[in-house]
Design an enzyme around this catalytic site. Sequence first.
Site, PDB file in Angstrom:
ATOM      1  N   HIS A 130      70.288 -19.091 -51.000  1.00 18.55           N
ATOM      2  CA  HIS A 130      69.650 -18.077 -50.175  1.00 18.55           C
ATOM      3  C   HIS A 130      70.659 -17.450 -49.221  1.00 18.55           C
ATOM      4  CE1 HIS A 130      65.762 -20.530 -50.783  1.00 18.55           C
ATOM      5  NE2 HIS A 130      65.557 -19.372 -51.368  1.00 18.55           N
ATOM      6  N   CYS A 132      65.573 -24.075 -42.994  1.00 16.47           N
ATOM      7  CA  CYS A 132      64.477 -23.982 -43.961  1.00 16.47           C
ATOM      8  C   CYS A 132      63.396 -25.042 -43.765  1.00 16.47           C
ATOM      9  CB  CYS A 132      65.009 -24.018 -45.386  1.00 16.47           C
ATOM     10  SG  CYS A 132      66.035 -25.405 -45.793  1.00 16.47           S
TER      11      CYS A 132
END
Length: 258
Positions: A163, A248
């Site tokens: 990501h 996250c």
Amino acid sequence: MPSKKALVRRPGPRLAEGLVTHIEREKVDADLALEQWEAYVEALRAHGWETVEVAPEEDCPDSVFVEDTVVMYKNVALIARPGAESRREETVGVEEAVARLGCSVNWIWEPGTLDGGDVLKVGDTIYVGRGGRTNAAGVQQLRAAFEPLGAQVVVVPVSKVLHLKSAVTALPDGTVIGHIPKVDRPSLFPRFLSVPEEAGSHVVLLGGPKLLMAASAPKTADLLTDLGFEPVVVDISEFEKLEGCVTCLSVRLRDLYA
């Protein structure tokens, strides 16, 4: 006053089956992972954050990585449509949680895909990673949701990590930090600071000079200390085996209003 709420989600029994894409699979100790998650949550609470636990998704191995399920801007929650089909059931409980908090709720629709881990907010600039999990239609829908609210969306290529926020995050003054070998285009960021470790690329802004970061980046912690910041270090080694990082494991909701 800014709000200080953080969505978190307890790791499920299938955590060790979580997806890996850019690293070799390692054995995950589920009991240790739970201990590390509890310490992470306690670190948030100790620095003034009210944690809101999202209902668990025991059949979704990656559900502990709650950041990927929603993007917050001001009081608007954009429910993601994860690029990995196996993760799409994770959004249901998150949608319920943000609705209970009074957020306005929007959605990413097919054919769009968007992972929250691909979105980095620096003030009103929203950087969105275009790579493996987020596609062009997802980016277009994010623009449609947030640009009318005053956001400026900047697309960033992502090819070396899972990501965008696996490669870069930002300090309280807006400086973007990253480990150069993992960043596709550092020149896209007006202010960029190279850090010596990949795990040092990931910080959560706790308030003031305090930065939540992983124990696996001691050199970066020293660098940031020298710059006047105060690292708050947590061990998340079991989540790092699944390409997870400190960002996250929670969704920070800073701009809620009554």
